[in-house]
Design a protein around this motif. Structure first.
Motif, PDB file in Angstrom:
ATOM      1  N   MET A 251       0.938  -1.138  -0.137  1.00 14.76           N
ATOM      2  CA  MET A 251       0.076   0.023  -0.159  1.00 14.76           C
ATOM      3  C   MET A 251       0.904   1.195   0.037  1.00 14.76           C
ATOM      4  O   MET A 251       0.581   2.064  -0.535  1.00 14.76           O
ATOM      5  CB  MET A 251      -0.917  -0.001   1.314  1.00 14.76           C
TER       6      MET A 251
ATOM      7  N   GLN B 263       3.561   2.304  -1.519  1.00 17.91           N
ATOM      8  CA  GLN B 263       4.149   2.696  -2.889  1.00 17.91           C
ATOM      9  C   GLN B 263       3.083   3.676  -3.617  1.00 17.91           C
ATOM     10  O   GLN B 263       3.111   4.153  -4.445  1.00 17.91           O
ATOM     11  CB  GLN B 263       4.387   1.701  -3.737  1.00 17.91           C
ATOM     12  N   LEU B 264       1.585   3.559  -2.811  1.00 15.87           N
ATOM     13  CA  LEU B 264       0.565   4.356  -3.638  1.00 15.87           C
ATOM     14  C   LEU B 264       0.337   5.656  -3.194  1.00 15.87           C
ATOM     15  O   LEU B 264      -0.354   5.870  -2.186  1.00 15.87           O
ATOM     16  CB  LEU B 264      -0.734   3.545  -3.360  1.00 15.87           C
ATOM     17  N   LYS B 265       1.323   6.484  -3.741  1.00 16.11           N
ATOM     18  CA  LYS B 265       1.275   8.081  -3.306  1.00 16.11           C
ATOM     19  C   LYS B 265       0.459   8.720  -4.200  1.00 16.11           C
ATOM     20  O   LYS B 265       0.097   8.582  -5.378  1.00 16.11           O
ATOM     21  CB  LYS B 265       2.645   8.679  -3.305  1.00 16.11           C
ATOM     22  N   PRO B 266      -0.220   9.993  -3.540  1.00 12.71           N
ATOM     23  CA  PRO B 266      -0.986  10.740  -4.263  1.00 12.71           C
ATOM     24  C   PRO B 266      -0.218  11.398  -5.479  1.00 12.71           C
ATOM     25  O   PRO B 266       0.846  11.458  -5.532  1.00 12.71           O
ATOM     26  CB  PRO B 266      -1.432  11.902  -3.450  1.00 12.71           C
ATOM     27  N   ASN B 267      -0.897  11.658  -6.671  1.00 12.83           N
ATOM     28  CA  ASN B 267      -0.081  12.221  -7.917  1.00 12.83           C
ATOM     29  C   ASN B 267      -0.911  13.382  -8.420  1.00 12.83           C
ATOM     30  O   ASN B 267      -2.004  13.654  -8.028  1.00 12.83           O
ATOM     31  CB  ASN B 267       0.154  11.051  -8.777  1.00 12.83           C
ATOM     32  N   SER B 268      -0.338  14.122  -9.406  1.00  8.50           N
ATOM     33  CA  SER B 268      -0.980  15.137  -9.840  1.00  8.50           C
ATOM     34  C   SER B 268      -2.527  14.697 -10.595  1.00  8.50           C
ATOM     35  O   SER B 268      -3.303  15.610 -10.802  1.00  8.50           O
ATOM     36  CB  SER B 268      -0.363  15.775 -10.868  1.00  8.50           C
ATOM     37  N   ALA B 269      -2.995  13.648 -10.866  1.00  8.23           N
ATOM     38  CA  ALA B 269      -3.988  13.255 -11.361  1.00  8.23           C
ATOM     39  C   ALA B 269      -5.184  13.187 -10.208  1.00  8.23           C
ATOM     40  O   ALA B 269      -6.290  13.688 -10.663  1.00  8.23           O
ATOM     41  CB  ALA B 269      -3.863  11.828 -12.083  1.00  8.23           C
ATOM     42  N   ASN B 270      -4.866  12.677  -9.006  1.00  5.74           N
ATOM     43  CA  ASN B 270      -5.921  12.266  -8.099  1.00  5.74           C
ATOM     44  C   ASN B 270      -5.705  13.375  -6.959  1.00  5.74           C
ATOM     45  O   ASN B 270      -6.501  13.205  -5.947  1.00  5.74           O
ATOM     46  CB  ASN B 270      -5.656  10.956  -7.739  1.00  5.74           C
ATOM     47  N   SER B 271      -4.717  14.368  -6.789  1.00  8.71           N
ATOM     48  CA  SER B 271      -4.824  15.047  -5.802  1.00  8.71           C
ATOM     49  C   SER B 271      -4.759  16.706  -6.221  1.00  8.71           C
ATOM     50  O   SER B 271      -4.271  17.568  -5.561  1.00  8.71           O
ATOM     51  CB  SER B 271      -3.427  15.059  -4.962  1.00  8.71           C
ATOM     52  N   CYS B 272      -5.712  17.078  -6.941  1.00 11.18           N
ATOM     53  CA  CYS B 272      -5.842  18.182  -7.622  1.00 11.18           C
ATOM     54  C   CYS B 272      -6.543  18.953  -6.289  1.00 11.18           C
ATOM     55  O   CYS B 272      -7.318  18.680  -5.627  1.00 11.18           O
ATOM     56  CB  CYS B 272      -6.920  18.362  -8.805  1.00 11.18           C
TER      57      CYS B 272
ATOM     58  N   LEU C 226      -9.150  21.218  -4.172  1.00 13.15           N
ATOM     59  CA  LEU C 226     -10.348  21.346  -4.090  1.00 13.15           C
ATOM     60  C   LEU C 226     -10.697  23.074  -4.204  1.00 13.15           C
ATOM     61  O   LEU C 226      -9.905  23.818  -3.329  1.00 13.15           O
ATOM     62  CB  LEU C 226     -11.014  20.630  -2.844  1.00 13.15           C
TER      63      LEU C 226
ATOM     64  N   ASP D 180      -5.155  23.164  -2.118  1.00 13.47           N
ATOM     65  CA  ASP D 180      -6.262  23.915  -1.536  1.00 13.47           C
ATOM     66  C   ASP D 180      -6.038  24.480  -0.282  1.00 13.47           C
ATOM     67  O   ASP D 180      -7.338  24.940   0.223  1.00 13.47           O
ATOM     68  CB  ASP D 180      -7.303  22.796  -1.684  1.00 13.47           C
ATOM     69  N   LEU D 181      -4.844  24.424   0.380  1.00 12.24           N
ATOM     70  CA  LEU D 181      -4.844  25.218   1.448  1.00 12.24           C
ATOM     71  C   LEU D 181      -4.258  26.648   1.359  1.00 12.24           C
ATOM     72  O   LEU D 181      -4.005  27.445   2.149  1.00 12.24           O
ATOM     73  CB  LEU D 181      -3.887  24.410   2.506  1.00 12.24           C
TER      74      LEU D 181
END
Lengths: 558, 558
Positions: A1, A3-12, A14, A188-189
């Motif tokens: 698990m 190795q699953l880091k957020p990337n630019s596709a899924n951590s845009c 908000l 988003d912060l």
């Protein structure tokens, strides 16, 4: 698990700005804004926001700059909620009832680069900037003309910007590129909005909120207050009040129609409800009072939801309003939490109760909405939850994604209220056995009058500057119309200090009028020999509150 | 501004688990789950979830462990959606129609520690674990008995766990502490759910999703599909399908009643709609077909919203369903994006159009919901947007907070579909001039039959293992009931290789039945001398698709 880091596709990041981009497609020719005889569609509003954002960029406004607006609920005010942050700038609204001194404090503190000024506030703002020291960074002014203003208003607005203004709103907008690629936040912060609020200090504090907070609260409030697609929202709540409790952005999610309104007036409101099929409106309890006691008040054709917050509506007002067909929801919010995130979630079983019991349940502020992670009432000494008995008082604390980043340029005030992973509201409440909270006292130094927060310490500091005043303390006094009005307790200097002169209530009130906005001026001044104090010398505001509560309208030197 | 950093008060991780905590207060004695004669309230459901989470912890389940369930839409299935992640574990649902081989692949690949097994799947799961190599880490099994099962079911469930099960669900739950302090994620990007999906590879891929994705999609879907407070949701969509498109968690936000249903059956569905005042239900287009063609179908007393996705419903089915009083919404989702985040936002003006035009508009998948930042159709070669002409085909790409973290233990597959800041869906679509997208082809290797994704490459790998098969390719063939059925094209070995033996369609089908789940088995086998290929030797599946499309039900060796 791992190795699953957020990337630019899924951590845009908000951002609520995406709402209007989507509305331009999903609600393209549905009405976005109605104001007098003007109607815009969502694709027009999106296009206008892009044009304005583009013009702001061309004007030299860059990410991180502050851009302000002083205006009532007119279309420009709605558009600016999107257009300013779409240029990357931080958006700041200014209450139209503030005085030159306070506006000047805000503009200096925020280092605002540009102010959009409604034409009815233009002389006020010209005065404000004329008071800036020479060679200081004076903000540029853009005039918001209102060609479609109802005829009863004052002199016709100028069509060519007066020399003191760099441009008019419509001119500036017309120059912009509707294909502008709007500035998306890097995180988003990142800060998006700056709202000034009056707390326990004489000077206003600048609450900075991030993109994520508004995304969460906007969506959260739509669900909590049941705002379905294609609702019709009548803007009886000033958008400069905490960005209209974030329904400005939320309206774009559901493609609601925003019926704009320059000035609250019960007959106009009833007429607009009928004309446009209004489904939702917000306002301080005073709005309920004005509506339900209006001679125009008659049963509605269709139910209209009203969300009220600030202070619980008195039972008779609530019952009168509901008898007309309004569905009243009560909530609790603060500028620091971006909107109304504690609300009295209504249970179907309560509908069977007698009217009076229903009113007392509805006067409770309730439970957190999903945008908050926790709301509790704690003993301020120990930080532990108080008993859930509806009696034990404590401080309301919260944590969650819609809390502010902090106060601008005031790390001390920020760390004073945000500590141990919680935000300490300064408000006092009780927790009922069913987990619903009820506010017992707003922060002891805040008076809420007609929906406006008034800082008693700000008034006190003015009173203390009066040459005859020895001691002063200001508390709220109940008022059937305004909910509360500021009531000053003053002890005068004696002997040689006073020069033997007499000071009257009228003198004190006039002295205040020259120095603070009219709505903050005490309506009552009580002369007292000495302020009641605790053993450690603190003024006993609760004792003064009791006196103010018990006073008849007539009063005299005590 | 730069000094304003997020802190522990305002940057709490977003998690859908908080929804049920709130529902326990705001909707305490409102019904949460109805199943046959059993009704739970929201405070009971929250308490039961805490108990189960506590027992999982005591059992040795720790954050990061995977816990699986194989069960239909019974109350335990709903509870586990909260209870498993409340123990900190990663939640994995298994489709009840899978075969032992596939379940075994999933359990080994996920390293699942514990499996909750519905009693009707118990012999299947016992077989699965018996096939684990000795001394390997075999998952423990917990039996979910269903004492309230409708009498027509098979043998009565055992009340004492059989020796192969470590416990029963209710026993395990009863041992737990209802005061358990549930495990909150450290970051909202921590993994929460693992769902297996069949894409373009023979082996299933494990889609890992984080807490934030479900928070966003759950809230987003409630707004988009108009699910107000106190809705009544009938579970016609299996919860093991992408967690019931995240409405499992969403139901807790609005305090909806979850009407559970072990098995879809049109007369039962119509009876439950009447009995419980159902307002919302989801399902693949096959559900619309089954309902509208049922002899029990008669106009509804009140409108019921149906959300369908997977593949667009055929116009006649749509019209027939709507004529009964169902309000059909069409959307597009994938396991990789946590739910339905492209939906055909309906415009009031379309209501005036003729039925056939309405149906063709509704068959489009539409626009992104607010949970996504971008959806586009691009040329896969250049990555540039295709023309908005409703004709030019391209690949559907997206980015946003509800996208998966990636595929478990498969960095190659992850980076193949998530690149350049986008997720490449593998699905083909067109963009209409109004910005609404329409799917033209699911990924060429996926067949959607009765709402289930079937990997053609998985079937092909089984066919290739047959001693007589020379080449094999599987495509979808249109079917009035299942939408699509797998259709195999097979060329046989010739000469000495075949040993002169004949192979029939029946032989091939039986061979597949022994090796893959029944719903994946080709319903038609077409014998062909040679598969059509491109110049570079790739099988031309589009040509085979055309043949399958044009075939009458009878067919023979070509």
């Amino acid at each position: 698990m791992d190795q699953l880091k957020p990337n630019s596709a899924n951590s845009c990041p908000l951002t609520p700005l995406g709402f209007i981009e989507r509305a331009a497609t999903a609600c393209d020719d549905c009405p976005s804004i109605i104001y007098n005889d003007t109607t815009y569609t969502w694709s027009q509003t999106y296009r206008r926001c892009l044009q304005l954002a583009s013009s702001l960029s061309s004007f030299g406004i860059n990410p991180g700059h502050v851009v302000s607006v002083i205006a009532p609920n007119i279309p420009a005010m709605y558009e600016l909620h999107f257009a300013v942050p779409m240029s990357g700038a931080i958006f700041n609204t200014i209450n139209t009832s503030l005085d030159t001194r306070t506006i000047s404090i805000i503009l200096k503190h925020s280092e605002s680069k540009l102010v959009f000024v409604d034409h009815l506030s233009s002389s006020l703002l010209l005065e404000v900037v004329s008071l800036f020291p020479p060679h200081s960074k004076t903000p540029k002014l853009v005039l918001v003309t209102d060609d479609k203003e109802i005829p009863s208003s004052s002199s016709p607005p100028p069509r060519i910007p007066p020399v003191d203004f760099v441009d008019t709103y419509e001119n500036m907008l017309a120059k912009g590129d509707p294909q502008f690629s709007w500035v998306r936040p890097k995180s988003d912060l990142d800060p998006m909005v700056l709202n000034y609020t009056w707390g326990t200090t004489p000077a206003p504090k600048g609450v900075v909120q991030c993109y994520k907070a508004f995304f969460i609260i906007a969506v959260d409030s739509l669900i909590d207050w049941v705002v379905p697609k294609q609702s019709v929202l009548l803007w009886t709540l000033p958008m400069f009040h905490n960005n209209g409790w974030s329904f400005t952005w939320g309206a774009a999610v559901v493609g609601a129609t925003n019926v704009c309104l320059r000035k609250f007036d019960a007959p106009t409101v009833f007429a607009l409800i009928r004309k446009h099929g209004v489904t939702h409106m917000c306002g301080a309890p005073i709005v309920l009072n004005l509506l339900s006691s209006s001679p125009e008040a008659k049963p509605l054709d269709r139910p209209v939801r009203i969300l009220t917050a600030g202070s619980p509506p008195p039972a008779p007002v609530l019952l009168r309003t509901e008898s007309l067909g309004f569905i009243v929801s009560d909530g609790y919010g603060k500028t620091e939490i971006a909107g109304v995130n504690v609300s009295c979630a209504w249970k179907p079983k309560w509908n069977k109760l007698p009217a009076r019991e229903r009113a007392s349940l509805k006067a409770r502020q309730g439970v957190r909405t999903i945008g908050l992670t926790e709301v509790d009432i704690v003993d301020p000494e120990t930080g532990l939850s108080v008993k859930r008995d509806g009696l034990t008082r404590g401080e309301i604390v919260m944590r969650g994604g819609s809390l502010m980043l902090g106060y601008l340029k005031d790390p001390e005030a920020t760390s004073k209220c945000m500590k141990d992973g919680r935000y300490y509201t300064g408000d006092v409440g009780v927790m009922h056995p069913d987990g619903y909270l009820e506010i017992k006292d707003r922060s002891k130094d805040v008076i809420i009058s007609g929906g406006e927060n008034i800082s008693s310490t700000e008034i006190e500091s003015v009173l203390y500057s009066h040459p005859m005043v020895n001691e002063a303390a200001v508390v709220g006094r109940p008022d059937p119309f305004w909910q509360e009005i500021p009531c000053a307790f003053v002890s005068l200097k004696t002997g040689t200090d006073s020069g033997g002169m007499m000071t009257t209530e009228k003198d004190i009130i006039q002295y205040c009028r020259a120095r603070i906005p009219r709505y903050m001026v005490p309506k009552t001044v009580v002369f007292i020999d000495e302020l009641p104090k605790t053993a450690t010398g603190k003024v006993q505001k609760d004792v003064l509150g009791d006196i103010a509560n018990s006073m008849s309208m007539s009063h005299s030197r005590m």
